[in-house]
Design a protein around this motif. Structure first.
Motif, PDB file in Angstrom:
ATOM      1  N   LEU A 252       0.826  -1.206   0.000  1.00  0.00           N
ATOM      2  CA  LEU A 252       0.000   0.000   0.000  1.00  0.00           C
ATOM      3  C   LEU A 252       0.861   1.257   0.000  1.00  0.00           C
ATOM      4  N   LEU A 253       1.869   1.269   0.865  1.00  0.00           N
ATOM      5  CA  LEU A 253       2.738   2.443   0.939  1.00  0.00           C
ATOM      6  C   LEU A 253       3.440   2.692  -0.393  1.00  0.00           C
ATOM      7  N   SER A 254       3.827   1.623  -1.075  1.00  0.00           N
ATOM      8  CA  SER A 254       4.551   1.774  -2.340  1.00  0.00           C
ATOM      9  C   SER A 254       3.701   2.444  -3.413  1.00  0.00           C
ATOM     10  N   GLN A 255       2.378   2.446  -3.246  1.00  0.00           N
ATOM     11  CA  GLN A 255       1.478   3.080  -4.211  1.00  0.00           C
ATOM     12  C   GLN A 255       1.222   4.546  -3.891  1.00  0.00           C
ATOM     13  N   CYS A 256       1.720   5.014  -2.750  1.00  0.00           N
ATOM     14  CA  CYS A 256       1.449   6.382  -2.312  1.00  0.00           C
ATOM     15  C   CYS A 256       2.455   7.366  -2.902  1.00  0.00           C
ATOM     16  N   ASP A 257       1.986   8.561  -3.150  1.00  0.00           N
ATOM     17  CA  ASP A 257       2.862   9.643  -3.580  1.00  0.00           C
ATOM     18  C   ASP A 257       3.452  10.399  -2.393  1.00  0.00           C
ATOM     19  N   LEU A 258       2.858  10.201  -1.216  1.00  0.00           N
ATOM     20  CA  LEU A 258       3.315  10.865  -0.007  1.00  0.00           C
ATOM     21  C   LEU A 258       2.714  10.137   1.187  1.00  0.00           C
ATOM     22  N   LEU A 259       3.476  10.064   2.271  1.00  0.00           N
ATOM     23  CA  LEU A 259       2.940   9.559   3.539  1.00  0.00           C
ATOM     24  C   LEU A 259       3.013  10.658   4.580  1.00  0.00           C
ATOM     25  N   LEU A 260       1.892  10.883   5.258  1.00  0.00           N
ATOM     26  CA  LEU A 260       1.819  11.817   6.387  1.00  0.00           C
ATOM     27  C   LEU A 260       1.708  10.975   7.651  1.00  0.00           C
ATOM     28  N   CYS A 261       2.591  11.210   8.637  1.00  0.00           N
ATOM     29  CA  CYS A 261       2.658  10.289   9.777  1.00  0.00           C
ATOM     30  C   CYS A 261       3.378  10.944  10.944  1.00  0.00           C
ATOM     31  N   ASN A 262       3.447  10.181  12.035  1.00  0.00           N
ATOM     32  CA  ASN A 262       4.307  10.505  13.166  1.00  0.00           C
ATOM     33  C   ASN A 262       5.636   9.774  12.994  1.00  0.00           C
ATOM     34  N   ASP A 263       6.527   9.942  13.970  1.00  0.00           N
ATOM     35  CA  ASP A 263       7.745   9.142  14.029  1.00  0.00           C
ATOM     36  C   ASP A 263       7.326   7.720  14.400  1.00  0.00           C
ATOM     37  N   SER A 264       7.316   6.823  13.433  1.00  0.00           N
ATOM     38  CA  SER A 264       6.733   5.496  13.634  1.00  0.00           C
ATOM     39  C   SER A 264       7.356   4.494  12.685  1.00  0.00           C
ATOM     40  N   GLY A 265       7.001   3.213  12.885  1.00  0.00           N
ATOM     41  CA  GLY A 265       7.477   2.170  11.993  1.00  0.00           C
ATOM     42  C   GLY A 265       7.067   2.388  10.547  1.00  0.00           C
ATOM     43  N   PRO A 266       5.778   2.694  10.269  1.00  0.00           N
ATOM     44  CA  PRO A 266       5.392   2.961   8.879  1.00  0.00           C
ATOM     45  C   PRO A 266       6.174   4.106   8.241  1.00  0.00           C
ATOM     46  N   MET A 267       6.571   5.106   9.032  1.00  0.00           N
ATOM     47  CA  MET A 267       7.404   6.180   8.493  1.00  0.00           C
ATOM     48  C   MET A 267       8.690   5.614   7.919  1.00  0.00           C
ATOM     49  N   HIS A 268       9.367   4.765   8.697  1.00  0.00           N
ATOM     50  CA  HIS A 268      10.629   4.187   8.235  1.00  0.00           C
ATOM     51  C   HIS A 268      10.414   3.245   7.056  1.00  0.00           C
ATOM     52  N   LEU A 269       9.327   2.483   7.086  1.00  0.00           N
ATOM     53  CA  LEU A 269       9.047   1.555   5.991  1.00  0.00           C
ATOM     54  C   LEU A 269       8.795   2.309   4.697  1.00  0.00           C
ATOM     55  N   ALA A 270       7.991   3.366   4.756  1.00  0.00           N
ATOM     56  CA  ALA A 270       7.713   4.155   3.553  1.00  0.00           C
ATOM     57  C   ALA A 270       8.995   4.734   2.974  1.00  0.00           C
ATOM     58  N   ALA A 271       9.836   5.296   3.820  1.00  0.00           N
ATOM     59  CA  ALA A 271      11.077   5.892   3.347  1.00  0.00           C
ATOM     60  C   ALA A 271      11.976   4.849   2.698  1.00  0.00           C
ATOM     61  N   ALA A 272      12.018   3.643   3.274  1.00  0.00           N
ATOM     62  CA  ALA A 272      12.826   2.569   2.695  1.00  0.00           C
ATOM     63  C   ALA A 272      12.303   2.161   1.322  1.00  0.00           C
ATOM     64  N   LEU A 273      11.014   2.391   1.080  1.00  0.00           N
ATOM     65  CA  LEU A 273      10.415   2.098  -0.224  1.00  0.00           C
ATOM     66  C   LEU A 273      10.576   3.249  -1.209  1.00  0.00           C
ATOM     67  N   GLY A 274      11.175   4.349  -0.753  1.00  0.00           N
ATOM     68  CA  GLY A 274      11.376   5.515  -1.613  1.00  0.00           C
ATOM     69  C   GLY A 274      10.190   6.450  -1.674  1.00  0.00           C
ATOM     70  N   VAL A 275       9.228   6.264  -0.767  1.00  0.00           N
ATOM     71  CA  VAL A 275       8.045   7.118  -0.742  1.00  0.00           C
ATOM     72  C   VAL A 275       8.342   8.369   0.081  1.00  0.00           C
ATOM     73  N   PRO A 276       8.092   9.565  -0.435  1.00  0.00           N
ATOM     74  CA  PRO A 276       8.326  10.781   0.360  1.00  0.00           C
ATOM     75  C   PRO A 276       7.479  10.791   1.621  1.00  0.00           C
ATOM     76  N   VAL A 277       8.059  11.316   2.698  1.00  0.00           N
ATOM     77  CA  VAL A 277       7.429  11.290   4.016  1.00  0.00           C
ATOM     78  C   VAL A 277       7.415  12.691   4.600  1.00  0.00           C
ATOM     79  N   VAL A 278       6.268  13.062   5.168  1.00  0.00           N
ATOM     80  CA  VAL A 278       6.190  14.234   6.048  1.00  0.00           C
ATOM     81  C   VAL A 278       5.840  13.695   7.425  1.00  0.00           C
ATOM     82  N   ALA A 279       6.735  13.891   8.387  1.00  0.00           N
ATOM     83  CA  ALA A 279       6.578  13.280   9.704  1.00  0.00           C
ATOM     84  C   ALA A 279       6.619  14.332  10.798  1.00  0.00           C
ATOM     85  N   VAL A 280       5.688  14.203  11.736  1.00  0.00           N
ATOM     86  CA  VAL A 280       5.652  15.068  12.912  1.00  0.00           C
ATOM     87  C   VAL A 280       6.419  14.393  14.044  1.00  0.00           C
TER      88      VAL A 280
END
Length: 337
Positions: A252-280
């Motif tokens: 699912l994350l790999s299909q996203c153009d951006l992830l909005l999240c906290n400092d969390s596991g999904p944040m790190h997973l999205a970034a490892a997939l090359g998905v841009p992240v905005v994290a609080v």
């Protein structure tokens, strides 16, 4: 201290993995470096079963094992691997105790937690230098073993079956429009969770400004509150909380153009997939645990943070409540504007 390369080329190494999703992602550069450094080594990784698929997706080991329940079963598993060397990424007493009783001859790990006598060799406990990333702790353990290379890039290969399930879950949203993922949870505690209503307001702003569709993701425990959020957002939002395993979340994350999240596991997973992240970021360190990929961090940098507390000792959560929706939307503009 002798380097590990003096070991026979046919030797077998077992790496004891860490226990959290985000930490596991941050350990992947070290695993990739180990794989590149010792191409003839048979590398096994043992980690919590829910995280084993992540290590498999990284393609950094010959065999990945999930921990069974109970110390005796864990010891028996390590004995069956018959490794000549263990590398302990966790700093816990238990990890060293299990590896010692499994009879692994060489046991590399950091001192601390009353475990120095169980390690052979024991690497002096390392304090992460100020301004460095948490992933360096795992790389420094390899350097103590004799490695002197550069951190290797990590590419995650999402299983095809998981990709198919993601497309089915997204339906028409997977085609012709930009997707923004929102993961508003953080298992660590409330001091890492930006208020849910502000995530909702940020989602409305992104829908209004960029015409995106929003996909809500999280655990089954978050499903009900995210259902309410999806209902409030209307047809532009889809709630998939509690409906994915780890490969499914990665798909699912790999299909996203951006992830909005906290400092969390999904944040790190999205970034490892090359998905841009905005994290609080609230109580944690945006330098030490920044995502290893394209990102913008929204943090107030207050004098009291990072405090690394699970909940605010003052009870006011200023580090989170001071972050405004407009701050997050401005950060997202870099990737969507």
């Amino acid at each position: 201290m002798a380097g590990v390369c003096s070991a026979p080329r046919t030797s077998r190494t077992v790496v004891i993995g860490v226990n959290w999703l985000g930490d596991t992602v941050m350990s992947l550069p070290a695993l990739a470096a180990l794989r590149k450094w010792l191409p003839q080594e048979e590398i096994h990784v043992v980690c919590p079963t829910p995280l084993s698929d992540l290590v498999r997706m990284a393609q950094v080991a010959d065999q990945v094992w999930g921990w069974p329940e109970g110390n005796r079963r864990r010891i028996n598993l390590l004995r069956s691997i018959e490794a000549g060397r263990a590398i302990l990424f966790p700093n816990s007493f238990r990890s060293a105790w299990i590896v010692m009783w499994a009879g692994v001859p060489k046991r590399w790990g950091y001192a601390g937690q009353w475990r120095s006598l169980m390690l052979n060799p024991c690497v002096p406990a390392l304090r992460r230098p100020k301004g460095s990333h948490h992933s360096e702790l795992y790389l420094e353990l390899l350097r103590a073993m004799g490695w002197s290379g550069q951190a290797a890039p990590v590419q995650l290969r999402v299983p095809e079956e998981a990709r198919k399930r993601a497309f089915e879950a997204l339906g028409a949203r997977a085609f012709g429009t930009r997707l923004v993922g929102i993961c508003p949870g953080a298992a660590y505690g409330p001091a890492k969770r930006w208020p849910l209503e502000r995530f909702a307001d940020a989602a409305r702003g992104l829908i209004r400004s960029y015409g995106v569709k929003v996909v809500l993701m999280g655990s089954s425990a978050e499903r009900e509150e995210l259902n309410r959020m999806a209902e409030d957002l209307g047809q532009d939002a889809l709630n998939l909380a509690g409906r994915t395993d780890l490969p499914g979340l990665a798909a699912l994350l790999s299909q996203c153009d951006l992830l909005l999240c906290n400092d969390s596991g999904p944040m790190h997973l999205a970034a490892a997939l090359g998905v841009p992240v905005v994290a609080v970021f609230g109580s944690t360190d945006p330098v030490a645990t920044a995502p290893l990929g394209p990102h913008r961090i929204v943090s107030l940098g207050l004098a009291c943070s990072p405090c690394f507390r699970r909940s605010c000792p003052d009870g006011n959560y200023r580090c989170l409540l001071g972050v405004q929706v407009e701050d997050v939307l401005n950060a997202a503009q870099q990737f969507l504007g």
